[in-house]
Motif scaffolding. Structure first.
Motif, PDB file in Angstrom:
ATOM      1  N   LYS A   1       0.857  -1.192   0.000  1.00  0.00           N
ATOM      2  CA  LYS A   1       0.000   0.000   0.000  1.00  0.00           C
ATOM      3  C   LYS A   1       0.890   1.238   0.000  1.00  0.00           C
ATOM      4  O   LYS A   1       1.659   1.458   0.930  1.00  0.00           O
TER       5      LYS A   1
ATOM      6  N   ASP B   1       1.184   5.127   0.304  1.00  0.00           N
ATOM      7  CA  ASP B   1       0.577   6.398   0.692  1.00  0.00           C
ATOM      8  C   ASP B   1       1.338   7.522  -0.002  1.00  0.00           C
ATOM      9  O   ASP B   1       2.566   7.627   0.133  1.00  0.00           O
TER      10      ASP B   1
ATOM     11  N   ASP C   1       1.642  11.417  -0.076  1.00  0.00           N
ATOM     12  CA  ASP C   1       1.251  12.531   0.793  1.00  0.00           C
ATOM     13  C   ASP C   1       1.384  13.898   0.153  1.00  0.00           C
ATOM     14  O   ASP C   1       0.667  14.832   0.537  1.00  0.00           O
TER      15      ASP C   1
ATOM     16  N   LEU D   1      -2.502   5.122  -3.062  1.00  0.00           N
ATOM     17  CA  LEU D   1      -3.534   5.952  -2.448  1.00  0.00           C
ATOM     18  C   LEU D   1      -3.079   7.411  -2.498  1.00  0.00           C
ATOM     19  O   LEU D   1      -2.045   7.767  -1.922  1.00  0.00           O
TER      20      LEU D   1
ATOM     21  N   SER E   1      -3.231  11.659  -2.217  1.00  0.00           N
ATOM     22  CA  SER E   1      -3.737  12.905  -1.650  1.00  0.00           C
ATOM     23  C   SER E   1      -4.151  13.760  -2.847  1.00  0.00           C
ATOM     24  O   SER E   1      -3.356  13.985  -3.759  1.00  0.00           O
TER      25      SER E   1
ATOM     26  N   HIS F   1      -6.344   8.537  -0.487  1.00  0.00           N
ATOM     27  CA  HIS F   1      -5.662   8.734   0.790  1.00  0.00           C
ATOM     28  C   HIS F   1      -6.378   9.836   1.567  1.00  0.00           C
ATOM     29  O   HIS F   1      -6.703   9.663   2.735  1.00  0.00           O
ATOM     30  N   CYS F   2      -6.645  10.951   0.902  1.00  0.00           N
ATOM     31  CA  CYS F   2      -7.318  12.069   1.559  1.00  0.00           C
ATOM     32  C   CYS F   2      -7.499  13.197   0.553  1.00  0.00           C
ATOM     33  O   CYS F   2      -7.017  13.130  -0.580  1.00  0.00           O
TER      34      CYS F   2
ATOM     35  N   HIS G   1      -3.963  16.301   3.358  1.00  0.00           N
ATOM     36  CA  HIS G   1      -3.303  15.384   4.288  1.00  0.00           C
ATOM     37  C   HIS G   1      -3.139  15.974   5.687  1.00  0.00           C
ATOM     38  O   HIS G   1      -3.497  15.339   6.687  1.00  0.00           O
TER      39      HIS G   1
ATOM     40  N   ALA H   1      -5.165   9.103   5.909  1.00  0.00           N
ATOM     41  CA  ALA H   1      -3.904   9.800   6.167  1.00  0.00           C
ATOM     42  C   ALA H   1      -3.530   9.668   7.635  1.00  0.00           C
ATOM     43  O   ALA H   1      -4.332   9.964   8.526  1.00  0.00           O
TER      44      ALA H   1
ATOM     45  N   THR I   1       2.720  -0.676   4.476  1.00  0.00           N
ATOM     46  CA  THR I   1       2.507   0.687   3.990  1.00  0.00           C
ATOM     47  C   THR I   1       3.855   1.340   3.723  1.00  0.00           C
ATOM     48  O   THR I   1       4.708   1.420   4.606  1.00  0.00           O
TER      49      THR I   1
ATOM     50  N   HIS J   1       5.765   4.814   1.537  1.00  0.00           N
ATOM     51  CA  HIS J   1       5.464   6.197   1.185  1.00  0.00           C
ATOM     52  C   HIS J   1       6.229   6.602  -0.072  1.00  0.00           C
ATOM     53  O   HIS J   1       7.427   6.289  -0.207  1.00  0.00           O
TER      54      HIS J   1
END
Length: 309
Positions: free
Chosen positions: A9, A11, A13, A39, A41, A109-110, A113, A153, A236, A238
């Motif tokens: 996964k 993320d 950001d 995912l 932002s 994700h969002c 963030h 997030a 997870t 990044h």
């Protein structure tokens, strides 16, 4: 018997992570012939607002041991303060679409963030719904489809957001930390949108703790997965870390996990192998995770509730 899945996964950001880290991760995953979930932002990059976290216990220690400036870049750390906040979805839609077109799973994700991570825990239903609607609308605008997966997030959520999962069209989520897949229970009601929690520590939680360095962090993680989990794992990563300076670490991990017998894939790989009605039900609580400051959403005790959403 099929080997258990270790889901990757990603993320994403920041704008920098989207423009620079994501393409490098796509190339790496393709080389290793593995799927992954990205995912995104989707709204403004307000990374500079995170400076207020300096007052939180343990935050400065984390900044020092994980080289935040080096990973995120000074420009990103000024967004929302000395520099205007760029709109990630507007600036990087082409990169996001290229991820989808290459065959990877994409999700939300969002919207914002920093705003989500710092405010959602105590937010009311109206604020929560507005933030989630901004994200789902932008996702649909970029991809021409409804997102089927959400990963919060900073692993920050509230009951309103969890209850919105089904109505917003998510088929499954990865919002919490935990040990195995489950159906979340909120206020005594089972939400039939399964959670696939992050089961392994992240690189920034390990490095700088107990003698772990960038040179040996892959070995430390591989030691944790040496005993194969029957329900698989979720790792997870990044775009700003493994997609940049820690890309060599990711290569070690992908090769190591394959050697341990895991099937590497996306969250959809776990979802496809999971029978919804067979999942245990668990409360969601806030707790701490070693190496990470503050509290976050974690898989709580098993629940015997029979009420459905």
């Amino acid at each position: 018997m099929l080997s258990p899945t270790l889901a990757l996964k990603v993320d994403v950001d920041t704008l920098r992570g989207t423009l620079e880290g994501v393409p490098r991760l796509v190339e790496t995953f393709q080389r290793h012939q593995t799927d992954a979930t990205f995912l995104f932002s989707l709204g403004p990059d307000h990374t500079g607002w995170a400076i207020k976290r300096v007052f939180r216990r343990g935050f400065l220690g984390k900044v020092k041991r994980t080289s935040v400036i080096e990973h995120y870049g000074l420009k990103t750390l000024l967004y929302g303060t000395l520099l205007p906040s760029p709109d990630i979805g507007r600036r990087a839609a082409g990169v996001m679409q290229a991820v989808r077109d290459t065959g990877f799973e994409t999700g939300i994700h969002c919207w914002d963030h920093v705003r989500w991570q710092d405010h959602v825990v105590n937010a009311n239903a109206e604020w929560t719904a507005a933030q989630m609607r901004l994200a789902t609308d932008r996702f649909s605008e970029i991809f021409g489809a409804t997102a089927c997966v959400h990963g919060a997030a900073g692993w920050q959520m509230n009951g309103h957001a969890l209850r919105l999962s089904e109505s917003l069209g998510f088929a499954y989520d990865s919002d919490a930390r935990g040990t195995h897949p489950f159906l979340p229970v909120v206020d005594g009601i089972t939400i039939r949108c399964p959670q696939f929690p992050t089961t392994l520590p992240t690189l920034d939680e390990l490095i700088g703790m107990n003698g772990v360095t960038p040179d040996n962090v892959a070995d430390r993680l591989l030691a944790l997965t040496q005993t194969v989990s029957a329900t698989g794992h979720v790792f997870t990563l990044h775009a700003e870390l493994e997609g940049m300076k820690f890309l060599p670490v990711l290569n070690q991990l992908l090769s190591g996990w394959r050697a341990q017998g895991y099937r590497l894939g996306a969250l959809r790989s776990l979802a496809a192998a999971t029978a919804l009605d067979a999942l245990p039900r668990h409360e969601l609580i806030y707790g701490s995770v070693p190496g990470r400051t503050g509290t976050l959403l974690v898989q709580g005790p098993a629940s015997l509730t029979t009420r459905q959403s």
